[in-house]
Scaffold this active site. Structure first.
Site, mmCIF file in Angstrom:
data_model
loop_
_atom_site.group_PDB
_atom_site.id
_atom_site.type_symbol
_atom_site.label_atom_id
_atom_site.label_comp_id
_atom_site.label_asym_id
_atom_site.label_seq_id
_atom_site.Cartn_x
_atom_site.Cartn_y
_atom_site.Cartn_z
ATOM 1 N N GLU A 12 0.974 -0.974 -0.003
ATOM 2 C CA GLU A 12 -0.008 0.181 0.054
ATOM 3 C C GLU A 12 0.780 1.163 -0.026
ATOM 4 O O GLU A 12 0.692 2.332 1.010
ATOM 5 C CB GLU A 12 -1.238 0.000 1.229
ATOM 6 C CG GLU A 12 -1.874 -1.148 1.337
ATOM 7 C CD GLU A 12 -2.608 -1.139 2.593
ATOM 8 O OE1 GLU A 12 -2.588 -0.435 3.245
ATOM 9 O OE2 GLU A 12 -3.206 -2.506 2.736
ATOM 10 N N GLU A 50 -6.552 -10.625 -0.171
ATOM 11 C CA GLU A 50 -7.055 -10.116 1.145
ATOM 12 C C GLU A 50 -8.485 -10.343 1.272
ATOM 13 O O GLU A 50 -9.037 -9.344 1.511
ATOM 14 C CB GLU A 50 -6.502 -8.875 1.896
ATOM 15 C CG GLU A 50 -5.070 -9.081 1.994
ATOM 16 C CD GLU A 50 -4.571 -7.617 2.551
ATOM 17 O OE1 GLU A 50 -5.394 -6.825 3.106
ATOM 18 O OE2 GLU A 50 -3.390 -7.443 2.389
ATOM 19 N N HIS A 53 -10.712 -6.065 -0.724
ATOM 20 C CA HIS A 53 -11.564 -5.579 0.243
ATOM 21 C C HIS A 53 -12.721 -4.944 -0.297
ATOM 22 O O HIS A 53 -12.543 -3.793 -1.021
ATOM 23 C CB HIS A 53 -10.808 -4.926 1.427
ATOM 24 C CG HIS A 53 -9.784 -5.522 2.083
ATOM 25 N ND1 HIS A 53 -10.057 -6.622 2.903
ATOM 26 C CD2 HIS A 53 -8.314 -5.272 2.031
ATOM 27 C CE1 HIS A 53 -9.043 -6.812 3.292
ATOM 28 N NE2 HIS A 53 -7.668 -6.364 2.924
ATOM 29 N N ASN A 60 1.870 -5.410 -2.974
ATOM 30 C CA ASN A 60 0.391 -5.353 -2.712
ATOM 31 C C ASN A 60 -0.402 -4.270 -2.287
ATOM 32 O O ASN A 60 0.167 -3.153 -1.747
ATOM 33 C CB ASN A 60 0.551 -6.255 -1.185
ATOM 34 C CG ASN A 60 -0.861 -6.724 -0.985
ATOM 35 O OD1 ASN A 60 -1.617 -7.437 -1.629
ATOM 36 N ND2 ASN A 60 -1.325 -6.606 0.206
ATOM 37 N N ASP A 98 -12.571 -9.991 1.142
ATOM 38 C CA ASP A 98 -13.632 -10.048 2.067
ATOM 39 C C ASP A 98 -14.850 -9.092 1.404
ATOM 40 O O ASP A 98 -14.384 -8.215 0.567
ATOM 41 C CB ASP A 98 -13.332 -9.821 3.739
ATOM 42 C CG ASP A 98 -12.491 -8.313 3.550
ATOM 43 O OD1 ASP A 98 -12.565 -7.671 2.933
ATOM 44 O OD2 ASP A 98 -11.712 -8.422 4.707
HETATM 45 O O1 9MR Z 1 -6.322 -7.615 9.641
HETATM 46 C C1 9MR Z 1 -5.237 -6.770 10.181
HETATM 47 C C2 9MR Z 1 -5.778 -6.319 11.428
HETATM 48 O O2 9MR Z 1 -5.862 -7.174 12.375
HETATM 49 C C3 9MR Z 1 -4.830 -5.075 11.897
HETATM 50 O O3 9MR Z 1 -5.455 -4.761 13.110
HETATM 51 C C4 9MR Z 1 -4.830 -4.254 10.745
HETATM 52 C C5 9MR Z 1 -3.467 -3.030 11.220
HETATM 53 O O4 9MR Z 1 -3.413 -2.143 10.290
HETATM 54 O O5 9MR Z 1 -4.245 -4.713 9.552
HETATM 55 C C6 9MR Z 1 -5.002 -5.490 9.066
HETATM 56 O O6 9MR Z 1 -4.606 -6.089 7.944
HETATM 57 C C7 9MR Z 1 -4.259 -5.215 6.909
HETATM 58 C C8 9MR Z 1 -3.537 -5.956 6.125
HETATM 59 O O7 9MR Z 1 -2.166 -6.085 6.815
HETATM 60 C C9 9MR Z 1 -2.940 -4.822 4.750
HETATM 61 N N1 9MR Z 1 -4.305 -4.642 3.933
HETATM 62 C C10 9MR Z 1 -5.361 -4.067 4.809
HETATM 63 C C11 9MR Z 1 -5.562 -4.901 5.848
HETATM 64 C C12 9MR Z 1 -6.915 -4.704 6.777
HETATM 65 O O8 9MR Z 1 -6.698 -3.426 7.231
#
Ligand code: 9MR
Length: 357
Positions: free
Chosen positions: A167, A275, A245, A209, A277
């Site tokens: 990102e 990822e 997402h 990613n 959902d």
């Molecule tokens: O699912 C992850 C969550 O448990 C954490 O709190 C969060 C912190 O920023 O990150 C989430 O995972 C992210 C992933 O690492 C990168 N893409 C977005 C995901 C959802 O925020």
């Protein structure tokens, strides 16, 4: 007398072995029949398409036998949801605690599951000692290099794919200024990260990613331009992760996703859906769940239709384990299984797509 006793003993031993052998054979045949009768899990069905089916996990979840069995049956790719991020790995400068991530790796190895490493360079989930450390640019370059080298070397040969940079783009497709590494190192942090990761494990496939760059739009174009630039410069970039997402009413249009995947294929890049959902405004009705199933099916179908889409992952196993309700209160039900591990309509929709083709 002694001779007769020895003979009797031999007869007993022989009969015991025969009975034991028969019982063992019955047990074996029984388990083979049961295994055959069990419907195939998603990853087994997807094998004929050379598509890996993945999900995100945390090490503590693996202790739940029900979680583990659903995981093993349906998925042959896992991504640590948090435990490979800088903040969780490195509690103090130069110190590393690999215990959580190591547990995930050991589980994957035991069950023949591949691992996506997530993520080496991101602006979120950075340790406090790093963010508040007032380090100079040169020091941060050394810190980032050491981090990538330490982590990728620790998992050399065990992590098949790395999300090297996560990102880095702004919504308009430019390199985001709202990013710790951009502010302190400059845009070259991206190419440096790929070079360092490749040096640490030349066999791992390296991914960039990104979120919200799957369909048509400025961010997708920015992603394509970034990928094109890295490839042209000979940077070891092997694939693009589309996070995916989404939610009811706002998922990428399949034809636009297909075009985006194809132009990246033309650069020689693999695509992973990393990822996925699909969030729903709660309470989710049955109608909502069927609408959600349709979106899951569309995306997996588009991935199958592409020549370079090689993995399809959801961001968590069950609705109760998802990050969504914590960050977007009032929404939820985003994944393939209910909290009690029962498959949802979305699960069956994916299964159907995988079976038909
Ligand atoms: O699912 C992850 C969550 O448990 C954490 O709190 C969060 C912190 O920023 O990150 C989430 O995972 C992210 C992933 O690492 C990168 N893409 C977005 C995901 C959802 O925020």
């Amino acid at each position: 007398m002694q001779g007769k006793f020895t003979k009797d003993k031999n007869i007993y031993r022989k009969s015991f072995l025969i009975v034991f052998g028969i019982l063992l054979a019955i047990a074996l045949i029984g388990s083979l029949i049961t295994a055959r009768n069990l419907p195939k899990g998603l990853s087994q069905i997807a094998k004929k398409h050379n598509l890996k089916i993945g999900t995100a996990v945390s090490s503590w979840q693996l202790d739940d036998p029900q979680f583990a069995s659903v995981l093993i049956r349906n998925f042959n790719l896992i991504t640590p949801e948090n435990e490979m991020k800088f903040e969780l790995l490195s509690p103090a400068p130069g110190e590393y605690d690999f215990s959580g991530a190591d547990k995930i790796i050991a589980f994957a190895k035991k069950h023949g599951i591949s691992v996506r490493g997530h993520t080496l360079v991101w602006t979120n989930q950075l340790p406090k000692w790093l963010v508040n450390g007032n380090f100079s640019r040169d020091e941060l370059i050394i810190i980032l290099h050491n981090h990538i080298d330490t982590v990728v070397s620790h998992y050399r040969g065990q992590v098949s794919y790395w999300d090297v940079v996560n990102e880095s783009l702004a919504p308009d497709g430019s390199i985001s200024q709202d990013n710790f590494w951009m502010q302190h190192i400059g845009p070259e942090y991206i190419e440096l990260a790929f070079r360092w990761a490749h040096e640490a494990d030349p066999n791992a496939l390296l991914f960039y990613n990104e979120a919200n760059a799957e369909g048509k739009g400025l961010k997708a174009d920015g992603l394509f331009m970034l990928a094109n630039m890295l490839i042209t410069q000979g940077i070891p970039l092997h694939g693009i992760g589309f996070e995916m997402h989404t939610g009811l009413g706002w998922s990428p249009k399949p034809d636009e996703l297909a075009i985006n995947i194809q132009r990246l294929a033309d650069l020689g890049l693999e695509i992973h859906i990393t990822e996925m959902d699909v969030r729903i405004i709660e309470p989710a009705s049955l109608e909502d769940l069927y609408e959600q199933a349709k979106i899951y099916a569309e995306i997996v179908q588009t991935c199958l239709d592409a020549t370079n889409c090689t993995a399809y992952s959801t961001w968590g196993l069950t609705d109760t384990l998802s990050w969504i309700p914590h960050i977007y209160p009032g929404t939820g039900s985003p994944l393939l299984f209910y909290g009690d591990y029962t498959p949802k309509p979305a699960y069956y929709a994916i299964q159907k797509v995988l079976e038909i083709k």
